[in-house]
Design an enzyme around this catalytic site. Structure first.
Site, PDB file in Angstrom:
ATOM      1  N   THR A 148      -8.126  13.190  -4.001  1.00 21.04           N
ATOM      2  CA  THR A 148      -9.458  13.766  -4.212  1.00 21.04           C
ATOM      3  C   THR A 148      -9.625  15.056  -3.405  1.00 21.04           C
ATOM      4  OG1 THR A 148     -10.287  11.515  -4.469  1.00 21.04           O
ATOM      5  CG2 THR A 148     -11.936  13.247  -4.119  1.00 21.04           C
ATOM      6  N   GLU A 187      -9.647   3.417  -1.983  1.00 23.27           N
ATOM      7  CA  GLU A 187      -9.676   3.024  -0.563  1.00 23.27           C
ATOM      8  C   GLU A 187      -9.477   1.515  -0.396  1.00 23.27           C
ATOM      9  OE1 GLU A 187     -12.012   5.113   2.273  1.00 23.27           O
ATOM     10  OE2 GLU A 187     -12.473   6.687   0.813  1.00 23.27           O
TER      11      GLU A 187
HETATM   12  C1  LIG Z   1     -10.235   8.528  -8.789  1.00 24.17           C
HETATM   13  C2  LIG Z   1      -9.340   8.153  -7.658  1.00 24.17           C
HETATM   14  C3  LIG Z   1      -9.374   8.889  -6.480  1.00 24.17           C
HETATM   15  C4  LIG Z   1      -8.488   8.563  -5.438  1.00 24.17           C
HETATM   16  N1  LIG Z   1      -8.483   9.340  -4.297  1.00 24.17           N
HETATM   17  C5  LIG Z   1      -7.515   9.145  -3.378  1.00 24.17           C
HETATM   18  C6  LIG Z   1      -7.364  10.034  -2.262  1.00 24.17           C
HETATM   19  O1  LIG Z   1      -8.155  10.972  -2.072  1.00 24.17           O
HETATM   20  N2  LIG Z   1      -6.331   9.834  -1.397  1.00 24.17           N
HETATM   21  C7  LIG Z   1      -5.443   8.813  -1.563  1.00 24.17           C
HETATM   22  O2  LIG Z   1      -4.536   8.685  -0.751  1.00 24.17           O
HETATM   23  N3  LIG Z   1      -5.569   7.921  -2.593  1.00 24.17           N
HETATM   24  C8  LIG Z   1      -6.576   8.083  -3.505  1.00 24.17           C
HETATM   25  N4  LIG Z   1      -6.695   7.209  -4.575  1.00 24.17           N
HETATM   26  C9  LIG Z   1      -5.727   6.127  -4.705  1.00 24.17           C
HETATM   27  C10 LIG Z   1      -6.272   4.727  -4.496  1.00 24.17           C
HETATM   28  O3  LIG Z   1      -6.539   4.513  -3.137  1.00 24.17           O
HETATM   29  C11 LIG Z   1      -5.244   3.753  -5.079  1.00 24.17           C
HETATM   30  O4  LIG Z   1      -5.330   3.857  -6.484  1.00 24.17           O
HETATM   31  C12 LIG Z   1      -5.462   2.326  -4.644  1.00 24.17           C
HETATM   32  O5  LIG Z   1      -5.197   2.173  -3.281  1.00 24.17           O
HETATM   33  C13 LIG Z   1      -4.614   1.315  -5.441  1.00 24.17           C
HETATM   34  O6  LIG Z   1      -3.287   1.713  -5.507  1.00 24.17           O
HETATM   35  P1  LIG Z   1      -2.554   1.733  -6.952  1.00 24.17           P
HETATM   36  O7  LIG Z   1      -3.434   2.496  -7.870  1.00 24.17           O
HETATM   37  O8  LIG Z   1      -1.174   2.208  -6.772  1.00 24.17           O
HETATM   38  O9  LIG Z   1      -2.561   0.232  -7.427  1.00 24.17           O
HETATM   39  P2  LIG Z   1      -1.466  -0.899  -7.044  1.00 24.17           P
HETATM   40  O10 LIG Z   1      -1.303  -0.980  -5.584  1.00 24.17           O
HETATM   41  O11 LIG Z   1      -0.262  -0.698  -7.883  1.00 24.17           O
HETATM   42  O12 LIG Z   1      -2.223  -2.210  -7.529  1.00 24.17           O
HETATM   43  C14 LIG Z   1      -2.211  -2.689  -8.876  1.00 24.17           C
HETATM   44  C15 LIG Z   1      -2.911  -4.048  -8.869  1.00 24.17           C
HETATM   45  O13 LIG Z   1      -2.153  -4.982  -8.080  1.00 24.17           O
HETATM   46  C16 LIG Z   1      -2.974  -5.541  -7.071  1.00 24.17           C
HETATM   47  N5  LIG Z   1      -2.174  -5.829  -5.883  1.00 24.17           N
HETATM   48  C17 LIG Z   1      -1.315  -5.000  -5.242  1.00 24.17           C
HETATM   49  N6  LIG Z   1      -0.781  -5.616  -4.185  1.00 24.17           N
HETATM   50  C18 LIG Z   1      -1.311  -6.858  -4.143  1.00 24.17           C
HETATM   51  C19 LIG Z   1      -1.150  -7.987  -3.287  1.00 24.17           C
HETATM   52  N7  LIG Z   1      -0.336  -7.969  -2.218  1.00 24.17           N
HETATM   53  N8  LIG Z   1      -1.853  -9.118  -3.561  1.00 24.17           N
HETATM   54  C20 LIG Z   1      -2.681  -9.165  -4.633  1.00 24.17           C
HETATM   55  N9  LIG Z   1      -2.881  -8.130  -5.476  1.00 24.17           N
HETATM   56  C21 LIG Z   1      -2.199  -6.993  -5.233  1.00 24.17           C
HETATM   57  C22 LIG Z   1      -4.043  -4.490  -6.811  1.00 24.17           C
HETATM   58  O14 LIG Z   1      -5.185  -5.066  -6.183  1.00 24.17           O
HETATM   59  C23 LIG Z   1      -4.302  -3.994  -8.214  1.00 24.17           C
HETATM   60  O15 LIG Z   1      -5.172  -4.864  -8.881  1.00 24.17           O
HETATM   61  C24 LIG Z   1      -7.612   7.473  -5.585  1.00 24.17           C
HETATM   62  C25 LIG Z   1      -7.618   6.711  -6.767  1.00 24.17           C
HETATM   63  C26 LIG Z   1      -8.456   7.040  -7.799  1.00 24.17           C
HETATM   64  C27 LIG Z   1      -8.398   6.227  -9.061  1.00 24.17           C
END
Ligand SMILES: Cc1cc2nc3c(=O)[nH]c(=O)nc-3n(C[C@H](O)[C@H](O)[C@H](O)COP(=O)(O)OP(=O)(O)OC[C@H]3O[C@@H](n4cnc5c(N)ncnc54)[C@H](O)[C@@H]3O)c2cc1C
Length: 377
Positions: A158, A361
Site C-alpha cells: 500500500t 495485517e
Molecule cells: C489490499 C491489500 C493491501 C495490502 N497492503 C500491504 C502492505 O502495505 N504491506 C504488506 O506487507 N502487505 C500488505 N498486504 C498483504 C496482506 O498482509 C496479506 O495478504 C496477508 O497477510 C495474507 O497473506 P496472503 O495473502 O499471502 O495469504 P496466505 O498467507 O497465503 O493465506 C491464505 C489462507 O490461508 C490461511 N492460513 C495461512 N496460514 C495458516 C495457518 N497457519 N493456519 C490456518 N490458516 C492459515 C490464511 O488465513 C488465508 O485464509 C495487503 C493485502 C491486500 C489485499
C-alpha cells in the site's frame, strides 16, 4: 472507570467527521469508480495534521495519542475506506518503523516530510511466497563493498507507488537466519514499482508489486539493529492492528448509518420498512456489535497509550471488528434490497471495501493464532 472521551478526543472526532462528510463523501464514489488516488484529500489531511497524528511534534507530527489516531481512522472509514487505509498504512506501516527503530539521523532525514504528509511511505513485508508466514521472506540484502544490495520482490504494498511516495521499508534476509529492515527510497536504480494492482475494493488506494534487482543502498539504510527485522515487524503489526480494527468499527458504523437512513425512508406495504420488526432486529444487532467492537478498539489503544502490553487486545479487536464489519455490510445491503446492489448506492462500495479487513495485517486465522498464543495454548 470512565468511558467518557476527553475534550481533545471529542474534538478530533468532530474535526475528522466534518472533514469526512464535507470533503470525502462528495468525491468518494467518483474516486472509487475511476480508481483515482486521492491526492487532493491527502494534501488537505496533511494541513489538518492528520497524516502524522501519533508522531511527536518535534518530527513534524501532531503529537497525538493512539486513541486519537484510532478515532480519526474510524471516522474516515465511516465514509470511505480508500482514504482511511491511505492514512493508516502511511502512519502505522510507513512512518512508524522509522520513528520506532530509526537512528536520530534517519528520523531527521525522513520524518519531517512523512509526518507532515508532504510525502508518503510504505512497508513491504508480504511476498508472493511469504504472506501469513511473513518470516519466510526470500528477499535478500547482501553487504557488498559497503553497500546493501537488494534482490527480491514484494506484493500488495500500500502507498508504494504514488507520485508523492518517498520510500518503502522492506524486510530482507541479511543472513541465513537473519531478517533486517531496510529503507529503500523511491527512484533508487534497481527498484521497480509495478502499475497499480486492480482490486475488488479500496479502489482509490495505491497497491503495488515491487521488484528489486541489484538495488544498491548505502550501508546507513539499515533500520535498527541488524537481525532484528522479525521482532520489529511483529511490533509494527501489533500497532497497525489497532488502526485496521478502527477501520472495522468505522466501516460497520458507516454501513449502519446508511441502513438506518434507508430503512426510515423506504416504504413498502404502506409504511417505512424501519417499522418491521425484522429490520429493527437487524439494526439492533448491528448497533450492539458496533458498541462492543468500538470498546475493544479503544481499550487496545488505551493500553498502548498507557505503555502497557496491548498485542492480545489489538488482535482481539482486529478479529472481532473484521468479522463484525462483514456482518454489518451484509445486513446493511440486505436492508437496501436491490438498490444496495447498484453502484450509485454507497453501501455497494462499503460492501466491496469490507473483505480485505479480514485479510490485511494478518488474516482472521492469524489473529486467532496470535490470541491463542497469548492464552498459552
Ligand atoms: C489490499 C491489500 C493491501 C495490502 N497492503 C500491504 C502492505 O502495505 N504491506 C504488506 O506487507 N502487505 C500488505 N498486504 C498483504 C496482506 O498482509 C496479506 O495478504 C496477508 O497477510 C495474507 O497473506 P496472503 O495473502 O499471502 O495469504 P496466505 O498467507 O497465503 O493465506 C491464505 C489462507 O490461508 C490461511 N492460513 C495461512 N496460514 C495458516 C495457518 N497457519 N493456519 C490456518 N490458516 C492459515 C490464511 O488465513 C488465508 O485464509 C495487503 C493485502 C491486500 C489485499
Amino acid at each position: 472507570m470512565n468511558f467518557d472521551l476527553s475534550d481533545e478526543h471529542e474534538l478530533i472526532r468532530k474535526t475528522v467527521r466534518d472533514f469526512a462528510v464535507e470533503r470525502v463523501a462528495p468525491v468518494a464514489e467518483e474516486l472509487d469508480r475511476e480508481h483515482r488516488f486521492p491526492y487532493d484529500l491527502v494534501a488537505e489531511l496533511a494541513e489538518l495534521g492528520l497524516m502524522g497524528l501519533p508522531i511527536p511534534e518535534e518530527y513534524g507530527g501532531a503529537g497525538g495519542d493512539t486513541l486519537s489516531y484510532a478515532i480519526a481512522i474510524e471516522e474516515l472509514t465511516r465514509i470511505d475506506s480508500s482514504v482511511a487505509i491511505t492514512v493508516a498504512a502511511h502512519t502505522s506501516l510507513g512512518t512508524m518503523p522509522i520513528f520506532l527503530f530509526g537512528t536520530e539521523e534517519q528520523k531527521r532525514e525522513w520524518l519531517p516530510d512523512l509526518a507532515s504528509g508532504r510525502k508518503l511511505a510504505a512497508f513491504g513485508l508480504t511476498e508472493p511466497g511469504a504472506g501469513s508466514d511473513a518470516g519466510a521472506t526470500q528477499t535478500r540484502a547482501e553487504l557488498r563493498d559497503g553497500q546493501w544490495v537488494v534482490n527480491g520482490s514484494k506484493i500488495f504494498i500500500t502507498n508504494a507507488g504514488t507520485d508523492i511516495t518517498a520510500c518503502v521499508t522492506i524486510t530482507a534476509r541479511t543472513g541465513e537466519d537473519e531478517i533486517s529492515n531496510v529503507v529503500v527510497p523511491n527512484g533508487t536504480p534497481g527498484y521497480v514499482v509495478s502499475a497499480p494492482m486492480e482490486k475488488l475494493g479500496w479502489c482509490a488506494s495505491d497497491t503495488r508489486e515491487l521488484s528489486f534487482q541489484d538495488c544498491a543502498l548505502p550501508q546507513g539504510s539499515l533500520l535498527g539493529e541488524r537481525g532484528k527485522g522479525f521482532q520489529q515487524f511483529l511490533e509494527i503489526l501489533d500497532g497497525g492492528r489497532i488502526s485496521v480494527a478502527a477501520m472495522g468499527v468505522g466501516l460497520a458504523q458507516g454501513a449502519y448509518d446508511l441502513a438506518y437512513a434507508y430503512a426510515k425512508e423506504r416504504h413498502q406495504f404502506g409504511k417505512p420498512i424501519s417499522t418491521f420488526q425484522a429490520i429493527q432486529f437487524q439494526l439492533a444487532d448491528m448497533a450492539t456489535e458496533i458498541e462492543a467492537g468500538r470498546n475493544l478498539v479503544y481499550k487496545a489503544a488505551w493500553l498502548k497509550d498507557q505503555g502497557r502490553p496491548f498485542a492480545q487486545e489489538a488482535a482481539m479487536a482486529k478479529l472481532f471488528t473484521g468479522e463484525l464489519s462483514n456482518r454489518a455490510v451484509n445486513q446493511s445491503l440486505q436492508i437496501h434490497g436491490g438498490y444496495g446492489f447498484m453502484e450509485e448506492y454507497a453501501i455497494s462500495r462499503l460492501y466491496r471495501d469490507q473483505k480485505v479487513l479480514e485479510i490485511g495485517e494478518g488474516t482472521n486465522e492469524v489473529q486467532r493464532m496470535v490470541i491463542a498464543k497469548h492464552l498459552d495454548l
